[in-house]
Design an enzyme around this catalytic site. Structure first.
Site, short mmCIF file in Angstrom:
data_model
loop_
_atom_site.label_atom_id
_atom_site.label_comp_id
_atom_site.label_asym_id
_atom_site.label_seq_id
_atom_site.Cartn_x
_atom_site.Cartn_y
_atom_site.Cartn_z
N GLY A 1 -9.84 14.99 40.05
CA GLY A 1 -10.44 14.39 38.88
C GLY A 1 -11.07 13.04 39.18
O GLY A 1 -10.96 12.10 38.40
N ALA A 2 -11.78 12.96 40.31
CA ALA A 2 -12.22 11.64 40.80
C ALA A 2 -13.72 11.42 40.71
O ALA A 2 -14.24 10.47 41.28
CB ALA A 2 -11.76 11.46 42.25
N ALA A 3 -14.43 12.27 40.00
CA ALA A 3 -15.87 12.08 39.89
C ALA A 3 -16.23 10.92 38.99
O ALA A 3 -17.32 10.35 39.09
CB ALA A 3 -16.53 13.37 39.37
N GLY B 1 -10.12 8.26 38.26
CA GLY B 1 -10.16 8.82 39.60
C GLY B 1 -11.21 8.17 40.47
O GLY B 1 -10.98 7.89 41.66
N ASP C 1 -13.28 17.26 42.01
CA ASP C 1 -13.47 17.32 40.57
C ASP C 1 -14.02 18.69 40.22
O ASP C 1 -14.67 19.34 41.06
CB ASP C 1 -14.43 16.23 40.10
CG ASP C 1 -14.25 15.86 38.63
OD1 ASP C 1 -13.68 14.78 38.36
OD2 ASP C 1 -14.64 16.66 37.76
N VAL D 1 -8.23 22.36 39.38
CA VAL D 1 -6.81 22.21 39.72
C VAL D 1 -5.94 23.31 39.10
O VAL D 1 -4.74 23.37 39.38
CB VAL D 1 -6.27 20.83 39.31
CG1 VAL D 1 -6.98 19.74 40.08
CG2 VAL D 1 -6.36 20.62 37.80
N ASN E 1 -4.65 13.25 39.81
CA ASN E 1 -5.16 12.47 38.69
C ASN E 1 -5.81 13.31 37.59
O ASN E 1 -5.87 12.87 36.44
CB ASN E 1 -6.19 11.45 39.22
CG ASN E 1 -6.98 10.79 38.13
OD1 ASN E 1 -6.46 9.98 37.36
ND2 ASN E 1 -8.26 11.17 38.01
N TYR F 1 -0.36 16.67 24.88
CA TYR F 1 -0.65 15.72 25.95
C TYR F 1 0.62 14.98 26.36
O TYR F 1 0.94 14.87 27.56
CB TYR F 1 -1.71 14.73 25.47
CG TYR F 1 -2.10 13.69 26.49
CD1 TYR F 1 -2.98 14.00 27.52
CD2 TYR F 1 -1.59 12.39 26.43
CE1 TYR F 1 -3.36 13.05 28.46
CE2 TYR F 1 -1.96 11.43 27.36
CZ TYR F 1 -2.83 11.77 28.37
OH TYR F 1 -3.19 10.82 29.30
N LYS G 1 2.73 14.88 30.00
CA LYS G 1 2.94 13.62 30.71
C LYS G 1 4.42 13.31 30.89
O LYS G 1 4.82 12.73 31.91
CB LYS G 1 2.23 12.48 29.98
CG LYS G 1 0.70 12.63 29.96
CD LYS G 1 0.12 12.73 31.38
CE LYS G 1 -1.38 12.81 31.39
NZ LYS G 1 -1.96 12.84 32.76
#
Length: 273
Positions: A29-31, A35, A53, A82, A108, A168, A172
């Site tokens: 998730g780093a685009a 991230g 991503d 993912v 992430n 959510y 978490k």
């Protein structure tokens, strides 16, 4: 303390500290958003980074921009959903072939879609599960690996009651439990893989905006819209600095909270085992 004891303590401190410089990191998730800031912070400290991503277009933009700043040999992008084991394995394999042995995984990727709870569970919790288990397989000393570090990105929502985002918050909370359980020294003794957890408070990212569109109920949507302007947001860079501190301090099973106007701090389990 004797001279030998001081030497032993200093040696143990060096062993327990995770050096970022020279490491190879894979970030999901780093685009964009957190991230992307994580990638920037690790690159600035001498790491090589595989940005992954599900959004290929934004991922390639991130790759181009980060390569321009940090060198083409230090950054790469691989598309990765993912929720799919094969995507995770492919990203890990390509990162290893291009950048070197992966020793740091940042799980992430996350969403806040309360209307599609199955997808939220599969991305948030499933992504962390898939990534952590793959890291144990690839990095575990008991599997022939050299050890390493996994950081699962949870949220302050994983440590408190969040009535306006129950799905959510559930994911978490589960990520915190996963990280603390696999981050126990029992597992580290044979894997040499440390598992940690980062719990940021509110950051102004697309996740906050998207969550309002897919709220649990109209009542929740109304409350989210009302309180949105009153929240004290942090910058993504602030959270990235917390990530760096968490990695460098290398506290196995550590659960670090990053909030606005506070120094990052660790939270221990409410009931000690």
């Amino acid at each position: 303390m004797s001279s030998q004891q001081k030497i032993d303590v200093e040696y143990q401190r060096r062993v327990d500290t995770m050096p970022i410089i020279g490491s190879v990191a894979l970030i999901t998730g780093a685009a964009r958003g957190l991230g992307r800031s994580f990638a920037q912070a690790l690159l600035a400290r001498g790491a090589k980074v595989c940005v992954t991503d599900i959004n290929e277009e934004q991922g390639k933009v991130a790759e181009t921009e980060l390569q321009a700043e940090h060198g083409a040999n230090n950054v790469m992008f691989v598309k990765c959903d993912v929720t799919k084991d094969e995507d995770f394995r492919n990203a890990w394999s390509k990162a290893t072939d291009t950048l070197g042995t992966v020793g740091l995984l940042i799980n992430n990727a996350g969403i806040g879609n309360e209307k599609n709870w199955q997808l939220t569970v599969d991305v948030n919790l499933g992504g962390c599960m898939r990534g952590t288990l793959l890291a144990l397989e690839k990095m575990g000393a008991d599997k022939g690996g050299a050890g390493g570090t996994v950081v699962n990105v949870s949220s302050i929502a994983g440590l408190k009651v969040v009535p306006f985002g129950p799905t959510y918050a559930t994911t978490k909370h589960a990520i915190v439990g996963l990280s603390r359980s696999l981050g126990h020294d029992f597992h580290y003794a044979y894997t040499k893989v440390k598992v940690q957890c980062l719990c940021p408070s509110f950051v102004q990212t697309d996740l906050i905006v998207d969550s309002k569109k897919t709220a649990f109920s109209p009542q929740c949507a109304a409350v989210l819209e009302k309180i949105g302007g009153t929240l004290k947001y942090m910058t993504a860079e602030t959270v990235a600095n917390g990530l760096v501190q968490l990695i460098e301090e290398s506290r196995n099973g550590g659960c670090m909270v990053v909030e606005a106007d506070k120094d990052p701090y660790y939270v221990d389990p409410p009931v000690q085992s």
